[in-house]
Design a protein around this motif. Structure first.
Motif, PDB file in Angstrom:
ATOM      1  N   LEU A 111       0.836  -1.193   0.000  1.00  0.00           N
ATOM      2  CA  LEU A 111       0.000   0.000   0.000  1.00  0.00           C
ATOM      3  C   LEU A 111       0.873   1.245   0.000  1.00  0.00           C
ATOM      4  CD1 LEU A 111      -2.717  -0.984   2.632  1.00  0.00           C
ATOM      5  CD2 LEU A 111      -3.083  -0.632   0.193  1.00  0.00           C
ATOM      6  N   ASP A 112       0.648   2.112  -0.957  1.00  0.00           N
ATOM      7  CA  ASP A 112       1.470   3.312  -1.069  1.00  0.00           C
ATOM      8  C   ASP A 112       0.676   4.362  -1.822  1.00  0.00           C
ATOM      9  OD1 ASP A 112       3.348   5.270  -1.626  1.00  0.00           O
ATOM     10  OD2 ASP A 112       4.979   3.826  -1.768  1.00  0.00           O
ATOM     11  N   PHE A 113       0.622   5.570  -1.275  1.00  0.00           N
ATOM     12  CA  PHE A 113      -0.080   6.662  -1.945  1.00  0.00           C
ATOM     13  C   PHE A 113       0.429   6.873  -3.362  1.00  0.00           C
ATOM     14  CE2 PHE A 113      -1.760   9.160   1.922  1.00  0.00           C
ATOM     15  CZ  PHE A 113      -3.045   8.746   1.653  1.00  0.00           C
ATOM     16  N   ASN A 114       1.715   6.610  -3.573  1.00  0.00           N
ATOM     17  CA  ASN A 114       2.306   6.851  -4.888  1.00  0.00           C
ATOM     18  C   ASN A 114       1.674   5.984  -5.970  1.00  0.00           C
ATOM     19  OD1 ASN A 114       4.126   8.752  -3.890  1.00  0.00           O
ATOM     20  ND2 ASN A 114       5.614   7.178  -3.331  1.00  0.00           N
ATOM     21  N   ASN A 115       1.047   4.897  -5.561  1.00  0.00           N
ATOM     22  CA  ASN A 115       0.414   3.994  -6.534  1.00  0.00           C
ATOM     23  C   ASN A 115      -1.030   4.366  -6.829  1.00  0.00           C
ATOM     24  OD1 ASN A 115       2.764   2.453  -6.645  1.00  0.00           O
ATOM     25  ND2 ASN A 115       2.136   1.190  -4.920  1.00  0.00           N
ATOM     26  N   LEU A 116      -1.555   5.368  -6.134  1.00  0.00           N
ATOM     27  CA  LEU A 116      -2.935   5.790  -6.349  1.00  0.00           C
ATOM     28  C   LEU A 116      -2.974   6.907  -7.377  1.00  0.00           C
ATOM     29  CD1 LEU A 116      -4.288   5.861  -2.680  1.00  0.00           C
ATOM     30  CD2 LEU A 116      -4.304   3.980  -4.320  1.00  0.00           C
ATOM     31  N   ILE A 117      -4.032   6.899  -8.181  1.00  0.00           N
ATOM     32  CA  ILE A 117      -4.132   7.924  -9.228  1.00  0.00           C
ATOM     33  C   ILE A 117      -5.156   8.987  -8.841  1.00  0.00           C
ATOM     34  CG2 ILE A 117      -3.465   6.305 -11.027  1.00  0.00           C
ATOM     35  CD1 ILE A 117      -6.406   6.217 -11.888  1.00  0.00           C
ATOM     36  N   GLY A 118      -4.920  10.201  -9.318  1.00  0.00           N
ATOM     37  CA  GLY A 118      -5.860  11.290  -9.122  1.00  0.00           C
ATOM     38  C   GLY A 118      -5.807  11.915  -7.740  1.00  0.00           C
ATOM     39  N   ASN A 119      -6.510  13.032  -7.589  1.00  0.00           N
ATOM     40  CA  ASN A 119      -6.669  13.739  -6.314  1.00  0.00           C
ATOM     41  C   ASN A 119      -5.331  13.954  -5.597  1.00  0.00           C
ATOM     42  OD1 ASN A 119      -9.723  14.104  -5.783  1.00  0.00           O
ATOM     43  ND2 ASN A 119      -9.565  11.996  -6.523  1.00  0.00           N
ATOM     44  N   SER A 120      -4.370  14.501  -6.343  1.00  0.00           N
ATOM     45  CA  SER A 120      -3.018  14.685  -5.811  1.00  0.00           C
ATOM     46  C   SER A 120      -2.984  15.653  -4.627  1.00  0.00           C
ATOM     47  CB  SER A 120      -2.073  15.184  -6.911  1.00  0.00           C
ATOM     48  OG  SER A 120      -2.555  16.381  -7.488  1.00  0.00           O
ATOM     49  N   LYS A 121      -3.853  16.658  -4.622  1.00  0.00           N
ATOM     50  CA  LYS A 121      -3.865  17.620  -3.511  1.00  0.00           C
ATOM     51  C   LYS A 121      -4.325  16.950  -2.215  1.00  0.00           C
ATOM     52  CE  LYS A 121      -4.372  21.909  -6.137  1.00  0.00           C
ATOM     53  NZ  LYS A 121      -5.216  23.122  -6.381  1.00  0.00           N
ATOM     54  N   ILE A 122      -5.302  16.046  -2.335  1.00  0.00           N
ATOM     55  CA  ILE A 122      -5.763  15.311  -1.156  1.00  0.00           C
ATOM     56  C   ILE A 122      -4.654  14.388  -0.671  1.00  0.00           C
ATOM     57  CG2 ILE A 122      -7.395  13.552  -0.340  1.00  0.00           C
ATOM     58  CD1 ILE A 122      -9.507  14.808  -2.126  1.00  0.00           C
ATOM     59  N   LYS A 123      -3.942  13.787  -1.607  1.00  0.00           N
ATOM     60  CA  LYS A 123      -2.830  12.904  -1.275  1.00  0.00           C
ATOM     61  C   LYS A 123      -1.776  13.675  -0.468  1.00  0.00           C
ATOM     62  CE  LYS A 123      -1.790  10.355  -4.769  1.00  0.00           C
ATOM     63  NZ  LYS A 123      -1.212   9.869  -6.039  1.00  0.00           N
ATOM     64  N   LYS A 170     -11.665   6.350  -3.157  1.00  0.00           N
ATOM     65  CA  LYS A 170     -11.791   6.859  -1.782  1.00  0.00           C
ATOM     66  C   LYS A 170     -11.374   5.818  -0.738  1.00  0.00           C
ATOM     67  CE  LYS A 170     -16.195   7.750  -2.032  1.00  0.00           C
ATOM     68  NZ  LYS A 170     -16.439   7.168  -3.376  1.00  0.00           N
ATOM     69  N   LYS A 171     -11.800   4.592  -0.942  1.00  0.00           N
ATOM     70  CA  LYS A 171     -11.479   3.528   0.019  1.00  0.00           C
ATOM     71  C   LYS A 171      -9.976   3.275   0.059  1.00  0.00           C
ATOM     72  CE  LYS A 171     -12.414  -1.363   0.977  1.00  0.00           C
ATOM     73  NZ  LYS A 171     -13.123  -2.583   0.508  1.00  0.00           N
ATOM     74  N   LEU A 172      -9.324   3.242  -1.096  1.00  0.00           N
ATOM     75  CA  LEU A 172      -7.875   3.020  -1.136  1.00  0.00           C
ATOM     76  C   LEU A 172      -7.129   4.169  -0.455  1.00  0.00           C
ATOM     77  CD1 LEU A 172      -7.331   1.540  -4.710  1.00  0.00           C
ATOM     78  CD2 LEU A 172      -7.059   0.364  -2.526  1.00  0.00           C
ATOM     79  N   PHE A 173      -7.610   5.387  -0.665  1.00  0.00           N
ATOM     80  CA  PHE A 173      -7.008   6.544   0.000  1.00  0.00           C
ATOM     81  C   PHE A 173      -7.149   6.394   1.512  1.00  0.00           C
ATOM     82  CE2 PHE A 173      -6.569   8.630  -4.007  1.00  0.00           C
ATOM     83  CZ  PHE A 173      -5.794   9.755  -3.815  1.00  0.00           C
ATOM     84  N   ALA A 174      -8.339   5.989   1.965  1.00  0.00           N
ATOM     85  CA  ALA A 174      -8.596   5.852   3.396  1.00  0.00           C
ATOM     86  C   ALA A 174      -7.714   4.775   4.015  1.00  0.00           C
ATOM     87  CB  ALA A 174     -10.075   5.523   3.628  1.00  0.00           C
ATOM     88  N   ILE A 175      -7.563   3.654   3.320  1.00  0.00           N
ATOM     89  CA  ILE A 175      -6.739   2.556   3.834  1.00  0.00           C
ATOM     90  C   ILE A 175      -5.268   2.966   3.907  1.00  0.00           C
ATOM     91  CG2 ILE A 175      -5.877   0.248   3.285  1.00  0.00           C
ATOM     92  CD1 ILE A 175      -8.703  -0.424   2.258  1.00  0.00           C
ATOM     93  N   ASN A 176      -4.790   3.648   2.874  1.00  0.00           N
ATOM     94  CA  ASN A 176      -3.409   4.137   2.894  1.00  0.00           C
ATOM     95  C   ASN A 176      -3.202   5.154   4.014  1.00  0.00           C
ATOM     96  OD1 ASN A 176      -1.408   3.432   0.460  1.00  0.00           O
ATOM     97  ND2 ASN A 176      -3.510   3.228  -0.243  1.00  0.00           N
ATOM     98  N   PHE A 177      -4.170   6.037   4.204  1.00  0.00           N
ATOM     99  CA  PHE A 177      -4.109   7.045   5.269  1.00  0.00           C
ATOM    100  C   PHE A 177      -4.054   6.356   6.631  1.00  0.00           C
ATOM    101  CE2 PHE A 177      -6.587  10.524   7.639  1.00  0.00           C
ATOM    102  CZ  PHE A 177      -5.443  11.265   7.909  1.00  0.00           C
ATOM    103  N   ALA A 178      -4.880   5.323   6.798  1.00  0.00           N
ATOM    104  CA  ALA A 178      -4.902   4.575   8.057  1.00  0.00           C
ATOM    105  C   ALA A 178      -3.542   3.944   8.332  1.00  0.00           C
ATOM    106  CB  ALA A 178      -5.986   3.498   8.006  1.00  0.00           C
ATOM    107  N   LYS A 179      -2.962   3.358   7.319  1.00  0.00           N
ATOM    108  CA  LYS A 179      -1.647   2.720   7.481  1.00  0.00           C
ATOM    109  C   LYS A 179      -0.602   3.735   7.929  1.00  0.00           C
ATOM    110  CE  LYS A 179       1.879   0.057   4.987  1.00  0.00           C
ATOM    111  NZ  LYS A 179       2.315  -0.456   3.676  1.00  0.00           N
ATOM    112  N   MET A 180      -0.645   4.927   7.330  1.00  0.00           N
ATOM    113  CA  MET A 180       0.309   5.971   7.694  1.00  0.00           C
ATOM    114  C   MET A 180       0.085   6.455   9.123  1.00  0.00           C
ATOM    115  SD  MET A 180       0.519   8.236   4.197  1.00  0.00           S
ATOM    116  CE  MET A 180       1.883   9.235   4.765  1.00  0.00           C
ATOM    117  N   LEU A 181      -1.173   6.628   9.508  1.00  0.00           N
ATOM    118  CA  LEU A 181      -1.472   7.099  10.861  1.00  0.00           C
ATOM    119  C   LEU A 181      -0.996   6.113  11.921  1.00  0.00           C
ATOM    120  CD1 LEU A 181      -5.106   8.502  10.439  1.00  0.00           C
ATOM    121  CD2 LEU A 181      -3.020   9.833  10.769  1.00  0.00           C
ATOM    122  N   LEU A 182      -1.071   4.827  11.606  1.00  0.00           N
ATOM    123  CA  LEU A 182      -0.722   3.789  12.574  1.00  0.00           C
ATOM    124  C   LEU A 182       0.771   3.460  12.596  1.00  0.00           C
ATOM    125  CD1 LEU A 182      -3.729   1.402  11.873  1.00  0.00           C
ATOM    126  CD2 LEU A 182      -3.402   2.802  13.911  1.00  0.00           C
TER     127      LEU A 182
END
Length: 213
Positions: A1-13, A39-51
């Motif tokens: 899981l890595d934000f770099n692999n997600l497409i779009g919404n770069s400002k939110i990233k 959205k779900k992938l962003f949320a999961i990546n965000f969760a991983k980073m927070l933890l």
């Protein structure tokens, strides 16, 4: 899981990455936007980073990251509609029981409610108690932070009282170029402009259409 692999919404990233790195997270978020834009992938990546236990998040090597990747992180919960139709009050009550427990691996706990608009009104009203009284403000003998993320494609189905207690992050539709670049990267064929119009910015639709094309 890595934000770099997600497409779009770069400002939110960028925003979510900064929140995680600076430890400036808030208690509750709504990730809103049309279905199939990540959205779900962003949320999961965000969760991983927070933890993550490291300063460089996610480090992919600490106990938290390894547990997260293994799908057995004790301080993380992903809630889905069990029957595909609704998220019931019992599921939210179970989450509430877990929220007030002390974290085991990380200094935080993260709960994602996927398709949160599928919560029954009873479930939403039950959730309000946790949104109004986050664990860090309750009379507990330890201090930690619980972060709740609601993922919605139809925000109008959420109670106003729920929405008012969350920070809303609005996701944009993916561009036609982003969709075709992703398809090419997966070894699939580009979609025509006509088919891209049918996708309306949804990668999920694009993948479905691509399979049928």
């Amino acid at each position: 899981l890595d934000f770099n692999n997600l497409i779009g919404n770069s400002k939110i990233k960028e925003y979510l990455t900064n929140v995680a790195l600076t430890n400036q997270n808030l208690h509750s978020y709504i990730f809103s936007g049309r279905e199939g834009i990540g959205k779900k992938l962003f949320a999961i990546n965000f969760a991983k980073m927070l933890l993550c236990l490291s300063e460089s998040k996610p480090c992919n090597s600490c106990k938290s990251c390894i547990s997260f990747e293994g799908g057995n992180h004790t301080d993380f919960m992903l809630i889905n509609a069990e029957d595909g139709k609704s998220i019931k009050i019992e599921q939210i009550r179970l989450m509430q029981e877990k929220v007030v427990e002390k974290p085991i691996i990380s200094p935080k706990k993260v709960y994602i409610i996927n398709d949160a608009e599928l919560m029954t009104k009873e479930a939403q009203n039950c959730l309000l108690k946790t949104l109004e009284e986050p664990p860090e403000s309750q009379k507990v003998t330890f201090t930690f932070v619980a972060v709740i993320i609601l993922i919605v494609s139809n925000e109008s189905k959420l109670l106003n009282t729920v929405k008012s207690r969350c920070v809303k992050i609005e996701f944009s539709k993916l561009t036609n170029e982003e969709i075709n670049n992703y398809l090419q990267g997966c070894g699939a064929s580009k979609l025509s402009n006509t088919l891209l119009e049918q996708c309306d910015g949804s990668l999920k639709k694009a993948l479905t259409i691509g399979d049928k094309a």
